[in-house]
Design a protein around this motif. Structure first.
Motif, PDB file in Angstrom:
ATOM      1  N   VAL A 178       1.031  11.629  -2.197  1.00 16.89           N
ATOM      2  CA  VAL A 178       1.076  11.913  -0.766  1.00 16.89           C
ATOM      3  C   VAL A 178       0.174  13.093  -0.455  1.00 16.89           C
ATOM      4  O   VAL A 178       0.302  14.164  -1.066  1.00 16.89           O
ATOM      5  N   GLU A 231       0.916   3.728   2.141  1.00 19.24           N
ATOM      6  CA  GLU A 231       1.453   3.966   3.477  1.00 19.24           C
ATOM      7  C   GLU A 231       2.589   3.003   3.789  1.00 19.24           C
ATOM      8  O   GLU A 231       3.617   3.390   4.362  1.00 19.24           O
ATOM      9  N   ASP A 232       2.434   1.739   3.398  1.00 14.97           N
ATOM     10  CA  ASP A 232       3.470   0.749   3.675  1.00 14.97           C
ATOM     11  C   ASP A 232       4.754   1.075   2.903  1.00 14.97           C
ATOM     12  O   ASP A 232       5.868   0.978   3.445  1.00 14.97           O
ATOM     13  N   THR A 286       0.361  11.937   7.055  1.00 13.92           N
ATOM     14  CA  THR A 286       0.004  11.901   5.644  1.00 13.92           C
ATOM     15  C   THR A 286      -0.898  10.712   5.351  1.00 13.92           C
ATOM     16  O   THR A 286      -0.956   9.745   6.093  1.00 13.92           O
ATOM     17  N   SER A 287      -1.595  10.809   4.234  1.00 17.32           N
ATOM     18  CA  SER A 287      -2.241   9.641   3.648  1.00 17.32           C
ATOM     19  C   SER A 287      -1.604   9.439   2.284  1.00 17.32           C
ATOM     20  O   SER A 287      -1.309  10.402   1.578  1.00 17.32           O
ATOM     21  N   VAL A 288      -1.353   8.195   1.928  1.00 21.25           N
ATOM     22  CA  VAL A 288      -0.552   7.898   0.743  1.00 21.25           C
ATOM     23  C   VAL A 288      -1.268   6.862  -0.117  1.00 21.25           C
ATOM     24  O   VAL A 288      -1.812   5.878   0.394  1.00 21.25           O
ATOM     25  N   THR A 289      -1.248   7.068  -1.415  1.00 20.58           N
ATOM     26  CA  THR A 289      -1.815   6.123  -2.369  1.00 20.58           C
ATOM     27  C   THR A 289      -0.724   5.629  -3.303  1.00 20.58           C
ATOM     28  O   THR A 289       0.025   6.434  -3.865  1.00 20.58           O
ATOM     29  N   ASN A 290      -0.631   4.313  -3.461  1.00 20.35           N
ATOM     30  CA  ASN A 290       0.291   3.730  -4.435  1.00 20.35           C
ATOM     31  C   ASN A 290      -0.407   3.718  -5.784  1.00 20.35           C
ATOM     32  O   ASN A 290      -1.347   2.959  -6.016  1.00 20.35           O
ATOM     33  N   ASP A 305       6.634  10.943   5.900  1.00 20.95           N
ATOM     34  CA  ASP A 305       5.946   9.786   6.461  1.00 20.95           C
ATOM     35  C   ASP A 305       5.056  10.157   7.642  1.00 20.95           C
ATOM     36  O   ASP A 305       4.403   9.294   8.213  1.00 20.95           O
ATOM     37  N   SER A 365       0.846  -1.181   0.000  1.00 18.18           N
ATOM     38  CA  SER A 365       0.000   0.000   0.000  1.00 18.18           C
ATOM     39  C   SER A 365       0.889   1.241   0.000  1.00 18.18           C
ATOM     40  O   SER A 365       2.095   1.166   0.251  1.00 18.18           O
ATOM     41  N   ASP A 385       6.415   3.963   4.590  1.00 18.07           N
ATOM     42  CA  ASP A 385       7.002   3.507   5.864  1.00 18.07           C
ATOM     43  C   ASP A 385       8.338   2.801   5.612  1.00 18.07           C
ATOM     44  O   ASP A 385       9.318   3.018   6.334  1.00 18.07           O
TER      45      ASP A 385
END
Length: 386
Positions: free
Chosen positions: A175, A46-47, A155-159, A152, A44, A50
């Motif tokens: 991001v 976020e992963d 935030t909210s993150v989209t792959n 990091d 994901s 991270d």
């Protein structure tokens, strides 16, 4: 332009462009709508971010090159800046930036070993001191590891999928910050915020390696009422856990060193700066199209230096008025020039010309890439007043 100002201002102004990037990476600006995943397999967003943060946080050391390009444009104007630097990190506190470009600040080094921050450049002897809070903040702003940590956080993150960057496969991450919606009220970001007027939207995209989660590229697009600013950072040839000697982060020991505590405050007008010091601050002859960007008051003990930064969007010049002699590091065997009733010293440093002189126990200087004659015209009111 290589700033010929106070010891601290020389580093701060030289690296202003990098500070703009720092706010876009880590100051909490809101990013626009995130793009939905396109069905790609993999971690994901976020992963992935991270793992990128862990990659840099867990590194004992790293070496690489960072290239920065900034473009601010609207319907009538286009403002471009670029920089390139080698960065070196040695855990836990060693960090070094060697500027490679542009030419006006090339061969400038900013570094810290955790207890001492130092600056060395082509215009004079190294500057060494224990960093104060403001200086530590600026060093942190140039730290790749710190920038990743800020990416990091909150935030909210989209792959979004994968893409090739410089021949390497990367995950493309959108991001979105959950923090503030405006750039901070700080002179370091004036060139961006003033040109865009009101910030309307910000989009940030990060490309990280699908194999080892190295950063390859970070791009920020800030849209304002008056235009768009695009900032692109590329991270090239990064190597992790390499052998770096601790001496890399220590100040030079083979030359004269300038040291001392230094505090600085920025004002919007020269009148405000004048009110903050115990001597009369004179107005220069400002060419048409130029305006004051900031008036910085630096104090070292009971002595003050006022540095006016003037710009027109494409060029800058500085005016220094000081109770000490921040220009002493320049060679004094430069050419002589008569300005009004004063004989001033002229020194050339790359594309930068510096005019300076002493009067009434104070030092005055004008510097920029505008040419000797034009700088002399700017200096004339200062000569007449002092």
């Amino acid at each position: 332009m290589t700033p010929p100002t106070s010891d601290t201002d020389r580093g701060v102004l030289s690296l202003r462009l990098a500070a703009i990037v720092a706010v876009l990476l880590g100051a909490g600006v809101v990013v626009g709508m995130a793009v939905q995943p396109d069905g790609t397999t993999g971690p994901s967003g976020e992963d992935a971010l991270d793992r990128t943060a862990e990659r840099y946080a867990d590194a004992d050391s790293f070496v690489g090159t960072v290239t920065l390009d900034v473009t601010v444009e609207n319907e009538t104007d286009r403002y471009e800046r670029s920089a390139r630097a080698q960065v070196q990190y040695l855990a836990p506190d060693g960090y070094r930036i060697d500027v490679l470009a542009p030419d006006r600040v090339a061969n400038t080094t900013v570094a810290t070993n955790g207890s001492v921050a130092w600056l060395d450049g082509p215009t004079g002897p190294p500057v060494v001191r224990s960093p104060n809070a403001s200086q530590s903040e600026r060093l942190d702003a140039l730290n790749v590891s710190a920038a990743v940590e800020k990416l990091d956080a909150n935030t909210s993150v989209t792959n979004r999928g994968t893409a090739t960057v410089d021949g390497e496969e990367t995950y493309v991450l959108d991001v979105a910050y959950t923090g503030a919606t405006e750039l901070p009220d700080d002179e370091r970001y004036a060139n961006v915020s003033e040109k865009l007027d009101e910030i309307e939207d910000t989009n940030l995209t990060v490309w990280v390696d699908t194999d080892d989660y190295r950063l390859h590229k970070v791009e920020t697009v800030v849209t304002g009422a008056e235009g768009t600013a695009t900032t692109t950072m590329r991270f090239e040839s990064f190597r992790f856990d390499v052998a770096i000697d601790e001496s890399t982060f220590r100040p030079p020991s083979d030359r004269r060193v300038v040291s001392g505590a230094f505090d600085r405050t920025s004002y919007d007008t020269l009148a405000d700066a004048d009110a903050a010091v115990d001597f009369a601050v004179s107005e220069p002859a400002v060419p048409a199209g130029f305006e004051l960007q900031s008036a910085v008051v630096g104090t070292q003990g009971d002595r003050a230096t006022v540095t006016g930064v003037y710009g027109n969007g494409t060029a800058e010049f500085l005016v220094v008025q000081s109770e000490q002699n921040p220009l002493a590091r320049f060679d004094t065997d430069g050419e002589s020039l008569t300005v009004g009733n004063e004989t001033v010293t002229v020194v050339e440093r790359g594309d930068t010309t510096v005019l300076f002189w002493e009067a009434d126990g104070r030092t005055y200087g004008v510097a920029g890439s505008l040419g000797q004659d034009r700088l002399a015209e700017i200096a004339e009111p200062l000569v007449a007043a002092n």
